[in-house]
Design a protein around this motif. Structure first.
Motif, PDB file in Angstrom:
ATOM      1  N   ARG A  86       0.835  -1.208   0.000  1.00 12.53           N
ATOM      2  CA  ARG A  86       0.000   0.000   0.000  1.00 12.53           C
ATOM      3  C   ARG A  86       0.868   1.255   0.000  1.00 12.53           C
ATOM      4  O   ARG A  86       0.572   2.233  -0.682  1.00 12.53           O
ATOM      5  N   LEU A  87       1.969   1.218   0.746  1.00  6.92           N
ATOM      6  CA  LEU A  87       2.882   2.362   0.786  1.00  6.92           C
ATOM      7  C   LEU A  87       3.506   2.600  -0.576  1.00  6.92           C
ATOM      8  O   LEU A  87       3.618   3.750  -1.026  1.00  6.92           O
ATOM      9  N   GLN A  88       3.915   1.549  -1.257  1.00  4.89           N
ATOM     10  CA  GLN A  88       4.518   1.706  -2.581  1.00  4.89           C
ATOM     11  C   GLN A  88       3.545   2.347  -3.559  1.00  4.89           C
ATOM     12  O   GLN A  88       3.922   3.198  -4.356  1.00  4.89           O
ATOM     13  N   THR A 144       2.419   9.829  -5.174  1.00  6.17           N
ATOM     14  CA  THR A 144       2.964  11.086  -4.659  1.00  6.17           C
ATOM     15  C   THR A 144       4.175  11.535  -5.466  1.00  6.17           C
ATOM     16  O   THR A 144       4.299  12.709  -5.804  1.00  6.17           O
ATOM     17  N   ALA A 145       5.053  10.608  -5.794  1.00  5.10           N
ATOM     18  CA  ALA A 145       6.267  10.966  -6.534  1.00  5.10           C
ATOM     19  C   ALA A 145       5.960  11.310  -7.982  1.00  5.10           C
ATOM     20  O   ALA A 145       6.743  12.002  -8.629  1.00  5.10           O
ATOM     21  N   LEU A 168       1.552  19.067  -1.720  1.00  3.60           N
ATOM     22  CA  LEU A 168       0.552  18.105  -1.263  1.00  3.60           C
ATOM     23  C   LEU A 168      -0.395  18.821  -0.311  1.00  3.60           C
ATOM     24  O   LEU A 168       0.000  19.779   0.370  1.00  3.60           O
ATOM     25  N   ASP A 169      -1.621  18.351  -0.229  1.00  2.00           N
ATOM     26  CA  ASP A 169      -2.488  18.938   0.790  1.00  2.00           C
ATOM     27  C   ASP A 169      -2.302  18.172   2.098  1.00  2.00           C
ATOM     28  O   ASP A 169      -1.696  17.111   2.155  1.00  2.00           O
ATOM     29  N   ARG A 170      -2.805  18.735   3.143  1.00  2.00           N
ATOM     30  CA  ARG A 170      -2.594  18.212   4.500  1.00  2.00           C
ATOM     31  C   ARG A 170      -3.088  16.764   4.626  1.00  2.00           C
ATOM     32  O   ARG A 170      -2.420  15.929   5.234  1.00  2.00           O
ATOM     33  N   ALA A 208      -2.133  10.983   5.370  1.00  2.00           N
ATOM     34  CA  ALA A 208      -2.374   9.613   4.886  1.00  2.00           C
ATOM     35  C   ALA A 208      -1.049   8.931   4.537  1.00  2.00           C
ATOM     36  O   ALA A 208      -0.870   7.731   4.803  1.00  2.00           O
ATOM     37  N   LEU A 209      -0.110   9.676   3.943  1.00  5.77           N
ATOM     38  CA  LEU A 209       1.201   9.115   3.631  1.00  5.77           C
ATOM     39  C   LEU A 209       1.949   8.740   4.912  1.00  5.77           C
ATOM     40  O   LEU A 209       2.542   7.662   4.994  1.00  5.77           O
TER      41      LEU A 209
END
Length: 156
Positions: A111-113, A119-120, A128-130, A135-136
């Protein structure tokens, strides 16, 4: 008798040698031997690379995480508090340590990947918004496997 012009006699046709006739074998031609050597050498290099990758995969992933952290840090919202920035850095460090120790939750890492890829992939200079940042951070904090308590519950 009549004089006929004499025609040259034709030589009898020669018979090609039989393919399985005994005799000296022909010298090998072509590049078969060199191809086998080249393929063998390539296979050896790929095998060495695979072994090195198995032992260095954690270090490679940690290096990638450092680069992504630096890139994402430039996209954090302006109203991000110093405590949230510290939590952001600590979450990345926690993932790096967990990967090197091989103490990770594989589903959370997947899920992180996905989240890191999204994001990248943003255009440079965009923030990015808050909610995305929080969430990240949550996804980062979920990757290290939590050690289950193996101690027996206290007896009453």
């Amino acid at each position: 008798m009549t004089d006929l012009p004499s025609e040259p006699r034709a030589e009898p046709p020669t018979v090609p040698p039989l393919p399985f006739s005994p005799g000296r074998p022909a010298a090998p031609s072509g590049c078969g031997r060199y191809a086998l050597i080249g393929c063998g050498f390539s296979a050896l290099l790929l095998g060495i690379a695979a072994v090195v990758f198995l032992f260095k995969a954690g270090d490679l992933f940690a290096w990638t995480l450092r680069k992504m952290e630096a890139q994402i840090a430039t996209q954090l919202p302006a109203d991000f508090t110093p405590e949230e920035r510290d939590r952001f850095r600590a979450a990345f460090e926690g993932v790096r340590v967990a990967v090197q120790r091989r103490e990770i939750d594989a589903a959370a890492l997947q899920r992180l990947q996905t989240k890191l890829g999204a994001t990248a992939g943003r255009p440079p200079g965009t923030r990015l918004d808050r909610e995305e940042c929080l969430a990240l951070i949550a996804a980062l904090e979920a990757v290290p496997a939590r050690q289950e308590s193996t101690a027996a519950p206290p007896a009453d």
